[in-house]
Design a protein around this motif. Structure first.
Motif, short mmCIF file in Angstrom:
data_model
loop_
_atom_site.label_atom_id
_atom_site.label_comp_id
_atom_site.label_asym_id
_atom_site.label_seq_id
_atom_site.Cartn_x
_atom_site.Cartn_y
_atom_site.Cartn_z
N ALA A 1 -41.95 7.15 1.95
CA ALA A 1 -41.20 6.42 0.93
C ALA A 1 -40.59 5.18 1.58
N THR A 2 -40.96 4.03 1.10
CA THR A 2 -40.60 2.76 1.74
C THR A 2 -39.74 1.91 0.80
N ASP A 3 -38.61 1.48 1.29
CA ASP A 3 -37.67 0.66 0.51
C ASP A 3 -38.07 -0.81 0.63
N LEU A 4 -38.78 -1.34 -0.38
CA LEU A 4 -39.20 -2.74 -0.33
C LEU A 4 -38.03 -3.70 -0.45
N GLY A 5 -36.96 -3.26 -1.11
CA GLY A 5 -35.79 -4.13 -1.22
C GLY A 5 -35.19 -4.43 0.14
N GLU A 6 -35.03 -3.39 0.96
CA GLU A 6 -34.48 -3.57 2.30
C GLU A 6 -35.42 -4.40 3.17
N LEU A 7 -36.73 -4.10 3.08
CA LEU A 7 -37.69 -4.86 3.86
C LEU A 7 -37.69 -6.34 3.47
N SER A 8 -37.62 -6.60 2.17
CA SER A 8 -37.67 -8.00 1.72
C SER A 8 -36.46 -8.77 2.22
N ARG A 9 -35.28 -8.12 2.24
CA ARG A 9 -34.10 -8.82 2.73
C ARG A 9 -34.22 -9.14 4.23
N LYS A 10 -34.83 -8.23 4.98
CA LYS A 10 -35.04 -8.49 6.41
C LYS A 10 -36.01 -9.65 6.62
N VAL A 11 -37.08 -9.68 5.82
CA VAL A 11 -38.05 -10.76 5.94
C VAL A 11 -37.42 -12.09 5.55
N LEU A 12 -36.66 -12.09 4.46
CA LEU A 12 -36.00 -13.33 4.02
C LEU A 12 -35.06 -13.86 5.10
N ALA A 13 -34.37 -12.95 5.78
CA ALA A 13 -33.42 -13.38 6.81
C ALA A 13 -34.12 -13.99 8.02
N ASP A 14 -35.39 -13.66 8.23
CA ASP A 14 -36.11 -14.15 9.41
C ASP A 14 -36.84 -15.47 9.17
N LEU A 15 -36.95 -15.92 7.91
CA LEU A 15 -37.71 -17.13 7.61
C LEU A 15 -36.79 -18.34 7.53
#
Length: 410
Positions: free
Chosen positions: A248-262
């Motif tokens: 079970a993967t939380d895409l919301g959390e992943l997306s926030r991490k990706v946004l913070a790195d760009l």
């Protein structure tokens, strides 16, 4: 010969050391300089090697025989580049002999020197790569043909059908392993070339090299970086596994991490709605979001960038929509952009190698979903994809973010 300073001598030596056949052409089409590879190739292919002063455009226009079409296309490309209609012109063409198959890539760019415009015409031997592509295409065609023939002939035999399937799996694994090893082995010479270029730059820039030589070093560094990115992209594509463990993967959390790195512009507006959990491989989901959001950043227009990421249920799947107001994709190209090395924009405009969306498609399809592009009213792009839902939501213990979470741009 007039005496030359060390930087000029190095530049001339480097020009002659290039393996591509290179000529410099003035605004009227006359060849004003060639490197050693050009002269050697001309001598080995029936020429005299005395091409200086020859009008290359007239030679191309007057070409006869099977290669006349390619010759005229190259002359038209040179004129377009010299007129400023194109920044770069490229053409792959065959140049076979009686004893061997050969393929070349013609590349034309323009530069200015002493107030005059010149075209740099390079013919690079791509025979090895082209033959490898043809071999892979032939192998794939052969495999498909054999599968079809055996499936029709042995449909009643489950045991033989399984044998054919095992053969296909083994061949695909061997092909993937070949691509992986080849891409991995390419990194070492690229690192070496990049290291020596850095040494030349740091030791001689502004001291013994003129601006033209500095420009050459910058161009080499740029191309080495592009090649290394291409190798990494190919490795990323070949390592997308169907057997990767899922949870079970939380895409919301992943997306926030990706946004913070760009590196978002300061005026960008980024909005993430509440995203449901999906049954997927977390590293592949991170790569998927990184590629998609990175594309939205890369292809933004002149207006302040606006990005929205939302989701809605779709049976046993979730339908995700990534909306932006960027330069968009014409509907006739909506499928093309998911192919390997397919680019709608020049490298100088956007960078990249045309593999990112191919990786995204492979990841989504490996998870049983699909991905496609639609136009939107903002003039940008709606990129939609589906992923499997988590059937037992109790397995996800991570707290979901609230709806319409605002993520500040960096």
């Amino acid at each position: 010969m007039l005496p030359t300073s060390p930087p000029e001598r190095f530049a001339l030596a480097a020009f002659d050391a290039l393996l591509a056949n290179i000529a410099i052409i003035d605004g009227t089409g006359v060849i004003v300089a060639v490197n050693r590879s050009w002269t050697v190739f001309a001598c080995n292919n029936g020429g005299t090697g005395e091409d200086l002063g020859t009008n290359y455009l007239r030679v191309c226009d007057a070409a006869q025989g099977e290669d006349s079409g390619d010759a005229r296309a190259i002359s038209a490309g040179i004129r377009a580049v010299m007129a400023g209609e194109l920044r770069l012109y490229e053409l792959e063409y065959p140049c076979h002999t009686a004893t061997e198959q050969r393929y070349f890539l013609a590349r034309v760019t323009r530069f200015e020197q002493d107030g005059e415009c010149f075209a740099l015409v390079a013919h690079e031997d791509i025979t090895r790569r082209k033959l490898a592509e043809l071999e892979v295409t032939s192998l794939n065609a052969s495999l498909e043909r054999r599968v079809l023939e055996r499936t029709k002939a042995l449909e009643a035999s489950e045991e033989i059908l399984q044998s054919v399937n095992r053969e296909l799996v083994n061949r695909n694994e061997e092909l993937s392993q070949f691509v992986y090893v080849a891409s991995h082995d390419l990194q070492e010479p690229l690192r070496t070339l990049g290291a020596y270029t850095d040494i030349l730059r740091h030791r001689y820039r502004g001291k013994q090299l003129d601006e033209r030589a500095d420009g050459y070093l910058d161009h080499i560094t740029e191309q080495v970086g592009r090649a290394r990115r291409l190798v990494r992209d190919v490795l990323a594509l070949t390592t997308v596994s169907e057997d990767a463990p899922r949870t079970a993967t939380d895409l919301g959390e992943l997306s926030r991490k990706v946004l913070a790195d760009l590196p978002w512009p300061s005026d960008a507006e980024l909005q993430i709605s509440e995203l449901p959990p999906v049954w997927a491989n977390p590293p592949q989901m991170r790569q998927l979001l990184d590629n998609l959001l990175g594309n939205a950043l890369k292809f933004h227009g002149a207006a302040p960038l606006r990005i929205e990421l939302s989701a809605e249920p779709d049976g046993k799947l979730h339908l995700f929509t990534l909306r932006d107001n960027g330069i968009g994709v014409a509907l006739e190209h909506a499928e093309k952009v998911f192919g390997m090395f397919q680019r709608l924009h020049g490298r100088t405009a956007t960078g990249g190698n045309g593999i990112g969306l191919a990786v995204c498609r492979r990841i989504v399809e490996r998870h049983g979903g699909r991905i496609w592009i639609e136009a939107n009213a903002q003039g940008g792009t709606d990129l939609r994809f589906t992923l499997p839902a988590v059937q037992d939501t109790a397995v996800l213990e991570t707290e979901q973010p609230g709806p319409d979470t605002q993520v500040p741009a960096r």
